[in-house]
Design a protein around this motif. Structure first.
Motif, PDB file in Angstrom:
ATOM      1  N   GLN A 161       9.442   9.377   3.596  1.00 37.26           N
ATOM      2  CA  GLN A 161       8.654   8.578   2.923  1.00 37.26           C
ATOM      3  C   GLN A 161       9.407   7.385   2.280  1.00 37.26           C
ATOM      4  OE1 GLN A 161       6.564  10.878  -0.182  1.00 37.26           O
ATOM      5  NE2 GLN A 161       6.183   9.047  -1.337  1.00 37.26           N
ATOM      6  N   LYS A 162      10.506   7.562   1.730  1.00 32.76           N
ATOM      7  CA  LYS A 162      11.256   6.443   1.315  1.00 32.76           C
ATOM      8  C   LYS A 162      11.564   5.415   2.265  1.00 32.76           C
ATOM      9  CE  LYS A 162      15.518   7.495  -0.175  1.00 32.76           C
ATOM     10  NZ  LYS A 162      16.548   7.641  -1.115  1.00 32.76           N
ATOM     11  N   ASN A 163      11.975   5.717   3.561  1.00 37.79           N
ATOM     12  CA  ASN A 163      12.220   4.783   4.648  1.00 37.79           C
ATOM     13  C   ASN A 163      10.776   4.086   5.022  1.00 37.79           C
ATOM     14  OD1 ASN A 163      14.928   5.186   4.568  1.00 37.79           O
ATOM     15  ND2 ASN A 163      14.493   6.842   6.336  1.00 37.79           N
ATOM     16  N   LEU A 164       9.651   4.771   5.009  1.00 41.93           N
ATOM     17  CA  LEU A 164       8.532   4.001   5.331  1.00 41.93           C
ATOM     18  C   LEU A 164       8.271   2.978   4.003  1.00 41.93           C
ATOM     19  CD1 LEU A 164       6.323   6.718   6.764  1.00 41.93           C
ATOM     20  CD2 LEU A 164       7.268   5.046   8.000  1.00 41.93           C
ATOM     21  N   GLU A 165       8.192   3.393   2.749  1.00 41.65           N
ATOM     22  CA  GLU A 165       8.095   2.637   1.822  1.00 41.65           C
ATOM     23  C   GLU A 165       9.070   1.334   1.849  1.00 41.65           C
ATOM     24  OE1 GLU A 165       6.801   6.148  -1.325  1.00 41.65           O
ATOM     25  OE2 GLU A 165       8.820   5.062  -1.381  1.00 41.65           O
ATOM     26  N   GLY A 166      10.309   1.588   1.990  1.00 42.81           N
ATOM     27  CA  GLY A 166      11.103   0.592   2.170  1.00 42.81           C
ATOM     28  C   GLY A 166      10.767  -0.479   3.225  1.00 42.81           C
ATOM     29  N   GLU A 167      10.511   0.006   4.432  1.00 40.67           N
ATOM     30  CA  GLU A 167      10.108  -0.914   5.422  1.00 40.67           C
ATOM     31  C   GLU A 167       8.842  -1.759   5.162  1.00 40.67           C
ATOM     32  OE1 GLU A 167       8.940   1.423   9.177  1.00 40.67           O
ATOM     33  OE2 GLU A 167      11.123   2.409   9.079  1.00 40.67           O
ATOM     34  N   ALA A 168       7.888  -1.091   4.371  1.00 41.12           N
ATOM     35  CA  ALA A 168       6.786  -2.034   3.910  1.00 41.12           C
ATOM     36  C   ALA A 168       7.182  -2.945   3.022  1.00 41.12           C
ATOM     37  CB  ALA A 168       5.677  -1.058   3.230  1.00 41.12           C
ATOM     38  N   MET A 169       8.118  -2.523   2.021  1.00 42.15           N
ATOM     39  CA  MET A 169       8.467  -3.522   1.006  1.00 42.15           C
ATOM     40  C   MET A 169       9.366  -4.926   1.439  1.00 42.15           C
ATOM     41  SD  MET A 169      10.086  -1.241  -1.948  1.00 42.15           S
ATOM     42  CE  MET A 169       8.935   0.211  -2.732  1.00 42.15           C
TER      43      MET A 169
ATOM     44  N   PRO B 228       0.815  -1.155  -0.027  1.00 44.73           N
ATOM     45  CA  PRO B 228      -0.047   0.118  -0.009  1.00 44.73           C
ATOM     46  C   PRO B 228       0.721   1.359   0.020  1.00 44.73           C
ATOM     47  CG  PRO B 228      -0.698  -1.612   1.655  1.00 44.73           C
ATOM     48  CD  PRO B 228       0.664  -1.959   1.199  1.00 44.73           C
ATOM     49  N   ASP B 229       0.479   2.280  -0.749  1.00 48.34           N
ATOM     50  CA  ASP B 229       1.000   3.427  -0.501  1.00 48.34           C
ATOM     51  C   ASP B 229       1.090   4.211   0.537  1.00 48.34           C
ATOM     52  OD1 ASP B 229       1.587   4.131  -3.513  1.00 48.34           O
ATOM     53  OD2 ASP B 229      -0.645   4.513  -3.790  1.00 48.34           O
ATOM     54  N   VAL B 230       2.081   4.861   0.954  1.00 49.41           N
ATOM     55  CA  VAL B 230       2.330   5.585   2.319  1.00 49.41           C
ATOM     56  C   VAL B 230       1.339   6.809   2.322  1.00 49.41           C
ATOM     57  CG1 VAL B 230       3.799   6.925   3.864  1.00 49.41           C
ATOM     58  CG2 VAL B 230       4.719   4.920   2.584  1.00 49.41           C
ATOM     59  N   LYS B 231       0.445   6.534   3.599  1.00 53.42           N
ATOM     60  CA  LYS B 231      -0.325   7.914   3.559  1.00 53.42           C
ATOM     61  C   LYS B 231       0.141   9.134   4.323  1.00 53.42           C
ATOM     62  CE  LYS B 231      -3.820   4.735   3.066  1.00 53.42           C
ATOM     63  NZ  LYS B 231      -4.157   4.545   1.390  1.00 53.42           N
ATOM     64  N   ASN B 232      -0.505  10.257   4.066  1.00 56.02           N
ATOM     65  CA  ASN B 232      -0.106  11.519   4.529  1.00 56.02           C
ATOM     66  C   ASN B 232       1.153  11.938   4.295  1.00 56.02           C
ATOM     67  OD1 ASN B 232      -2.525  11.884   5.738  1.00 56.02           O
ATOM     68  ND2 ASN B 232      -1.750  10.381   7.579  1.00 56.02           N
ATOM     69  N   THR B 233       1.810  11.615   2.804  1.00 57.05           N
ATOM     70  CA  THR B 233       3.026  12.139   2.265  1.00 57.05           C
ATOM     71  C   THR B 233       3.296  13.373   2.252  1.00 57.05           C
ATOM     72  OG1 THR B 233       2.428  11.993   0.031  1.00 57.05           O
ATOM     73  CG2 THR B 233       3.188   9.865   1.121  1.00 57.05           C
ATOM     74  N   LYS B 234       2.254  14.389   2.409  1.00 55.30           N
ATOM     75  CA  LYS B 234       2.478  15.793   2.344  1.00 55.30           C
ATOM     76  C   LYS B 234       3.336  16.207   3.635  1.00 55.30           C
ATOM     77  CE  LYS B 234      -1.335  16.601  -0.674  1.00 55.30           C
ATOM     78  NZ  LYS B 234      -2.830  17.000  -0.610  1.00 55.30           N
ATOM     79  N   ASN B 235       3.058  15.221   4.603  1.00 56.51           N
ATOM     80  CA  ASN B 235       3.587  15.820   6.088  1.00 56.51           C
ATOM     81  C   ASN B 235       5.142  15.208   6.293  1.00 56.51           C
ATOM     82  OD1 ASN B 235       1.288  17.355   6.637  1.00 56.51           O
ATOM     83  ND2 ASN B 235       0.409  15.319   7.449  1.00 56.51           N
ATOM     84  N   LEU B 236       5.397  14.158   5.318  1.00 59.32           N
ATOM     85  CA  LEU B 236       6.614  13.656   5.387  1.00 59.32           C
ATOM     86  C   LEU B 236       7.794  14.205   4.508  1.00 59.32           C
ATOM     87  CD1 LEU B 236       5.145  10.078   5.127  1.00 59.32           C
ATOM     88  CD2 LEU B 236       5.933  11.193   7.279  1.00 59.32           C
TER      89      LEU B 236
END
Length: 157
Positions: free
Chosen positions: A52-60, A39-47
């Motif tokens: 954002q890249k780190n949260l996406e990486g953790e999810a992957m 899933p896409d990371v939510k609330n990316t405007k606040n990141l």
């Protein structure tokens, strides 16, 4: 060996979904193949970009299993012709015991943790494509590789 394409976000455009479904169905005659979406990371405007890249990486990384052979689809990766890619897939089919996982990163690429987990990088082109296009190009090239390996007339030289 099972091939997995792991990607951030879902495919939104119907024509991409339809085209990918055609190639997924065709691929089922040759090898097990799955598309997995993080899933896409939510609330990316606040990141920040890094957050954002780190949260996406953790999810992957949470979707990658121990024993997976991980290939990042990265613009700095090795490039192959379609015939060379078919040979690459053939070699991996003899050496990868479970899952060969190709990963499409987010808009800012991969964080260092994902690069460290990867076994190698592969580039589909020096050009930049949307993530939806990358998914379709990859699935088509995987299908093309299978037809080349099976001596079928889909690919012409």
């Amino acid at each position: 060996m099972k091939v997995v394409l792991l990607s951030l976000g879902k495919t939104d455009e119907d024509f991409y979904v339809q085209a990918m479904d055609i190639f997924r169905k065709r691929l089922s005659h040759y090898l097990p193949f799955d598309l997995e979406f993080v899933p896409d990371v939510k609330n990316t405007k606040n990141l920040s970009e890094k957050e954002q890249k780190n949260l996406e990486g953790e999810a992957m990384l949470s979707r990658i299993q121990q024993g997976d052979y991980v290939v990042l689809l990265d613009d700095k990766g090795k490039q192959y012709s379609s015939v060379e890619f078919s040979r690459y897939i053939e070699k991996k089919s003899h050496s990868v015991p479970k899952r060969l996982v190709f990963v499409v990163g987010g808009p800012y690429g991969f964080p260092d943790e994902v690069y460290r987990r990867a076994n190698e990088k592969l580039s589909l082109s020096r050009m930049t494509f949307t993530h939806q296009m990358v998914r379709l190009v990859f699935v088509e090239q995987l299908y093309r590789a299978m037809t080349i390996l099976n001596g079928e007339p889909y690919h012409h030289e």
